[in-house]
Design a protein around this motif. Structure first.
Motif, PDB file in Angstrom:
ATOM      1  N   TRP A 295      -0.587  -3.956 -10.889  1.00 16.86           N
ATOM      2  CA  TRP A 295      -1.358  -3.646  -9.786  1.00 16.86           C
ATOM      3  C   TRP A 295      -0.386  -2.980  -8.386  1.00 16.86           C
ATOM      4  CZ3 TRP A 295       1.205  -8.103 -10.955  1.00 16.86           C
ATOM      5  CH2 TRP A 295       2.013  -8.667 -10.068  1.00 16.86           C
ATOM      6  N   GLY A 296      -1.160  -2.113  -7.998  1.00 13.19           N
ATOM      7  CA  GLY A 296      -0.759  -1.410  -6.841  1.00 13.19           C
ATOM      8  C   GLY A 296       0.194  -0.359  -7.378  1.00 13.19           C
ATOM      9  N   GLY A 297       0.341   0.198  -8.380  1.00 16.90           N
ATOM     10  CA  GLY A 297       1.426   0.949  -8.731  1.00 16.90           C
ATOM     11  C   GLY A 297       1.355   1.383 -10.085  1.00 16.90           C
ATOM     12  N   THR A 298       2.336   2.073 -10.593  1.00 14.07           N
ATOM     13  CA  THR A 298       2.489   2.611 -12.089  1.00 14.07           C
ATOM     14  C   THR A 298       3.818   2.218 -12.797  1.00 14.07           C
ATOM     15  OG1 THR A 298       3.099   4.839 -11.408  1.00 14.07           O
ATOM     16  CG2 THR A 298       0.882   4.484 -11.853  1.00 14.07           C
ATOM     17  N   GLN A 299       3.821   2.214 -14.099  1.00 15.79           N
ATOM     18  CA  GLN A 299       5.133   1.952 -14.723  1.00 15.79           C
ATOM     19  C   GLN A 299       5.049   3.015 -16.058  1.00 15.79           C
ATOM     20  OE1 GLN A 299       3.470  -0.994 -14.053  1.00 15.79           O
ATOM     21  NE2 GLN A 299       2.187  -1.500 -15.658  1.00 15.79           N
ATOM     22  N   ASP A 300       6.528   3.589 -16.327  1.00 16.05           N
ATOM     23  CA  ASP A 300       6.742   4.268 -17.071  1.00 16.05           C
ATOM     24  C   ASP A 300       7.581   3.900 -18.064  1.00 16.05           C
ATOM     25  OD1 ASP A 300       7.322   6.323 -19.008  1.00 16.05           O
ATOM     26  OD2 ASP A 300       7.897   7.757 -17.592  1.00 16.05           O
ATOM     27  N   PHE A 301       7.210   3.497 -19.445  1.00  9.86           N
ATOM     28  CA  PHE A 301       8.187   2.553 -20.154  1.00  9.86           C
ATOM     29  C   PHE A 301       9.144   3.447 -20.939  1.00  9.86           C
ATOM     30  CE2 PHE A 301       4.514  -0.339 -20.168  1.00  9.86           C
ATOM     31  CZ  PHE A 301       5.290  -1.315 -19.576  1.00  9.86           C
ATOM     32  N   GLN A 302       9.074   4.922 -20.748  1.00 16.45           N
ATOM     33  CA  GLN A 302       9.827   5.811 -21.537  1.00 16.45           C
ATOM     34  C   GLN A 302      10.551   6.898 -20.431  1.00 16.45           C
ATOM     35  OE1 GLN A 302      10.111   6.174 -25.574  1.00 16.45           O
ATOM     36  NE2 GLN A 302      10.287   4.298 -24.622  1.00 16.45           N
ATOM     37  N   ASN A 318       6.238   1.301  -6.999  1.00 15.63           N
ATOM     38  CA  ASN A 318       5.092   0.485  -6.146  1.00 15.63           C
ATOM     39  C   ASN A 318       4.497   1.223  -5.067  1.00 15.63           C
ATOM     40  OD1 ASN A 318       5.905  -1.918  -7.484  1.00 15.63           O
ATOM     41  ND2 ASN A 318       7.834  -1.743  -6.684  1.00 15.63           N
ATOM     42  N   ASN A 319       3.229   1.557  -5.146  1.00 13.05           N
ATOM     43  CA  ASN A 319       2.616   2.417  -3.967  1.00 13.05           C
ATOM     44  C   ASN A 319       2.446   1.569  -2.647  1.00 13.05           C
ATOM     45  OD1 ASN A 319       2.407   4.446  -5.926  1.00 13.05           O
ATOM     46  ND2 ASN A 319       0.337   3.725  -6.459  1.00 13.05           N
ATOM     47  N   GLU A 320       2.738   0.299  -2.643  1.00 16.81           N
ATOM     48  CA  GLU A 320       2.523  -0.670  -1.557  1.00 16.81           C
ATOM     49  C   GLU A 320       3.498  -1.813  -1.753  1.00 16.81           C
ATOM     50  OE1 GLU A 320      -1.519  -2.513  -1.027  1.00 16.81           O
ATOM     51  OE2 GLU A 320      -1.886  -0.643  -2.595  1.00 16.81           O
ATOM     52  N   GLY A 321       3.581  -2.528  -0.745  1.00 18.79           N
ATOM     53  CA  GLY A 321       4.463  -3.811  -1.065  1.00 18.79           C
ATOM     54  C   GLY A 321       3.573  -4.887  -1.679  1.00 18.79           C
ATOM     55  N   TRP A 322       4.430  -5.847  -2.285  1.00 20.31           N
ATOM     56  CA  TRP A 322       3.994  -6.922  -3.062  1.00 20.31           C
ATOM     57  C   TRP A 322       3.210  -6.728  -4.151  1.00 20.31           C
ATOM     58  CZ3 TRP A 322       6.564 -10.470  -0.083  1.00 20.31           C
ATOM     59  CH2 TRP A 322       6.494 -10.217   1.189  1.00 20.31           C
ATOM     60  N   THR A 323       3.377  -5.563  -4.724  1.00 21.36           N
ATOM     61  CA  THR A 323       2.667  -5.133  -5.839  1.00 21.36           C
ATOM     62  C   THR A 323       3.764  -5.481  -6.941  1.00 21.36           C
ATOM     63  OG1 THR A 323       3.664  -2.720  -5.719  1.00 21.36           O
ATOM     64  CG2 THR A 323       1.366  -3.301  -4.901  1.00 21.36           C
ATOM     65  N   GLY A 324       3.354  -5.400  -8.384  1.00 21.12           N
ATOM     66  CA  GLY A 324       4.221  -5.569  -9.538  1.00 21.12           C
ATOM     67  C   GLY A 324       3.658  -5.177 -10.901  1.00 21.12           C
ATOM     68  N   MET A 325       4.308  -5.617 -11.955  1.00 16.27           N
ATOM     69  CA  MET A 325       4.019  -5.640 -13.334  1.00 16.27           C
ATOM     70  C   MET A 325       4.033  -6.793 -14.120  1.00 16.27           C
ATOM     71  SD  MET A 325       6.708  -2.943 -14.868  1.00 16.27           S
ATOM     72  CE  MET A 325       8.506  -3.557 -14.732  1.00 16.27           C
ATOM     73  N   SER A 326       3.591  -6.647 -15.201  1.00 11.74           N
ATOM     74  CA  SER A 326       3.703  -7.939 -16.346  1.00 11.74           C
ATOM     75  C   SER A 326       4.036  -7.210 -17.412  1.00 11.74           C
ATOM     76  CB  SER A 326       2.494  -8.803 -16.346  1.00 11.74           C
ATOM     77  OG  SER A 326       2.449  -9.426 -15.134  1.00 11.74           O
ATOM     78  N   ILE A 327       4.941  -7.657 -18.202  1.00  7.57           N
ATOM     79  CA  ILE A 327       5.345  -7.401 -19.854  1.00  7.57           C
ATOM     80  C   ILE A 327       5.048  -8.540 -20.613  1.00  7.57           C
ATOM     81  CG2 ILE A 327       7.212  -6.336 -21.269  1.00  7.57           C
ATOM     82  CD1 ILE A 327       8.580  -5.257 -18.740  1.00  7.57           C
ATOM     83  N   GLY A 328       4.238  -8.184 -21.612  1.00  9.78           N
ATOM     84  CA  GLY A 328       4.043  -9.407 -22.545  1.00  9.78           C
ATOM     85  C   GLY A 328       4.950  -8.902 -23.870  1.00  9.78           C
ATOM     86  N   PHE A 329       5.039 -10.063 -24.672  1.00 12.80           N
ATOM     87  CA  PHE A 329       5.875 -10.003 -25.906  1.00 12.80           C
ATOM     88  C   PHE A 329       5.559 -11.224 -26.834  1.00 12.80           C
ATOM     89  CE2 PHE A 329       8.399 -11.997 -22.382  1.00 12.80           C
ATOM     90  CZ  PHE A 329       8.702 -12.995 -22.885  1.00 12.80           C
TER      91      PHE A 329
END
Length: 417
Positions: A295-302, A318-329
């Motif tokens: 949320w609030g941004g993007t992630q590039d895994f490659q 992170n386009n703004e503060g307090w944003t983040g990501m989750s990685i599932g396994f």
């Protein structure tokens, strides 16, 4: 005549009493002309509140060193402070009382010399008509430092006229005596310049190969005795107080827990390698994780812009503060692992929050500051991630920007050990 004789006796007794009181702990805090009658050693020797330190000087064979006309600045603990140090250090007699006679001479010599700066006359309080240098916040080389360069310098803090020494939170009680060749600053703590136990802050390569030389970075690498990978002693070379070069043994597998032992203690644990690799260049041969969110941004895994090892890394914007990501396994057992391993490269210094709990992750996690412009190789114990509240298995890693600032962060070499 008898009356006159008795009056003379009374006057003589009063004079002797006044002389005695001027030599002990009843001397006014900032001093007066009545104190300037003796050398600093003389003041110490007759002051009843500094009797333990005086005895320490004698037992250490240092009386002739101090009983001279040379200039000295003394920082001396009161008898009560010295007795507390003796008890804490285990120097007590069969009745449980502190006994300075039980302290080895070499230890006592270091203790005494750690409290003395030679060649200067420094005090805290300014007093009209007294020529002296005044103590300011900083570091001083003691006589102990001249004998042992591994010892730390004496740290002095003077704030609003209050003296604190050697990092103590106890202020000096305000008493400083002056003599013909220096000053005696009285403390409520005993000075120790011994380095603390070593601290490992990181390693140059968190996933080394057998036979490779790596650098352990940290603090207090003084008189290093051993470096261990798990229980195995490995070959090392101390480069400085903050760096140790270690040769990874030929039988190194894929991971190890690293500790450094010095004369002064054992370090925290650093980790090498992983037992479960979540992300190297990919997720077990697949470009994307089992599932992911953000949320609030993007992630590039490659990402190829900035890589710690291999070809790819994860770029999180992170386009703004307090944003983040989750990685599932796929689920793994919490009991099989003890650390989260991850390498982080932030464009600017920031704070990140890590959690391995899939539901309500922000109630069970750990935040850490990461330095800009370098790969920060982190080993976060499961205890810091509150593993006791997680359950039997985990299947997600959550990473949140935790400083309130937008920015770009790269991640690589993610796994569990």
């Amino acid at each position: 005549m008898k009356i006159l004789y008795k009056l003379k006796q009374i006057a003589l007794g009063a004079l002797l009493l006044a002389m005695a009181s001027s030599c002990d702990d009843t001397i006014e805090d900032v001093g007066g002309a009545q104190q300037n009658y003796n050398s600093v050693y003389g003041i110490i020797a007759v002051n009843t509140n500094l009797a333990t330190f005086t005895k320490a000087i004698d037992l250490a064979g240092l009386k002739s060193t101090f009983d001279t006309a040379d200039n000295f600045t003394f920082f001396i603990p009161t008898d009560a402070a010295f007795d507390a140090y003796l008890v804490k250090s285990g120097y007590v007699n069969s009745l449980g009382y502190p006994d300075i006679n039980l302290v080895p001479v070499d230890v006592l010599r270091e203790v005494v010399l750690s409290h003395v700066v030679k060649g200067v006359k420094k005090r805290v309080a300014h007093l009209d008509g007294i020529q002296a240098d005044y103590l300011t916040t900083g570091e001083l080389a003691t006589m102990a430092n001249a004998e042992d360069t591994d010892l730390y310098l004496l740290s002095v803090n003077v704030t609003n006229g209050v003296l604190k020494v050697n990092g103590s939170d106890k202020p000096a009680p305000g008493t400083d005596y002056y003599g013909t060749n220096g000053f005696v600053n009285v403390l409520d703590n005993v000075i120790s310049l011994d380095p603390p136990a070593p601290v490992i802050e990181g390693v140059s390569n968190a996933s080394p190969a057998p036979g490779e030389d790596i650098i352990i970075k940290g603090l207090n690498f003084v008189q290093v005795q051993t470096v261990k990978f798990d229980d195995k002693v490995v070959t090392f070379k101390v480069l400085s107080k903050t760096e140790i070069q270690v040769t990874v043994p030929a039988d190194y597998g894929s991971n190890a827990l690293v500790t450094v032992r010095t004369v002064y203690g054992v370090s925290n644990i650093a980790t090498l390698g992983v037992r479960y690799l979540l992300y190297g260049d990919n997720f077990s041969g697949v470009a994307s994780p089992v599932w992911n969110g953000g949320w609030g941004g993007t992630q590039d895994f490659q990402n190829t812009e900035r890589v710690n090892r291999g070809t790819y890394s994860i770029k999180r914007t992170n386009n703004e503060g307090w944003t983040g990501m989750s990685i599932g396994f796929n689920s793994i057992n919490v009991a099989d692992y003890g650390y989260l391993k991850i390498s982080v490269f932030p464009i600017k210094t920031t704070r990140l929050f890590f959690s391995i709990k899939s539901d309500l992750p922000w109630a069970t996690g750990f935040s850490v500051e990461v330095k800009a412009g370098e790969w920060n190789n982190l080993s976060i114990p499961f205890s810091d991630l509150k593993a006791d509240q997680i359950g039997e298995t985990i299947n997600s890693l959550n990473i949140q920007e935790y400083s309130g600032e937008p920015g770009i962060v790269y991640f690589d070499d993610i796994g569990f050990l």
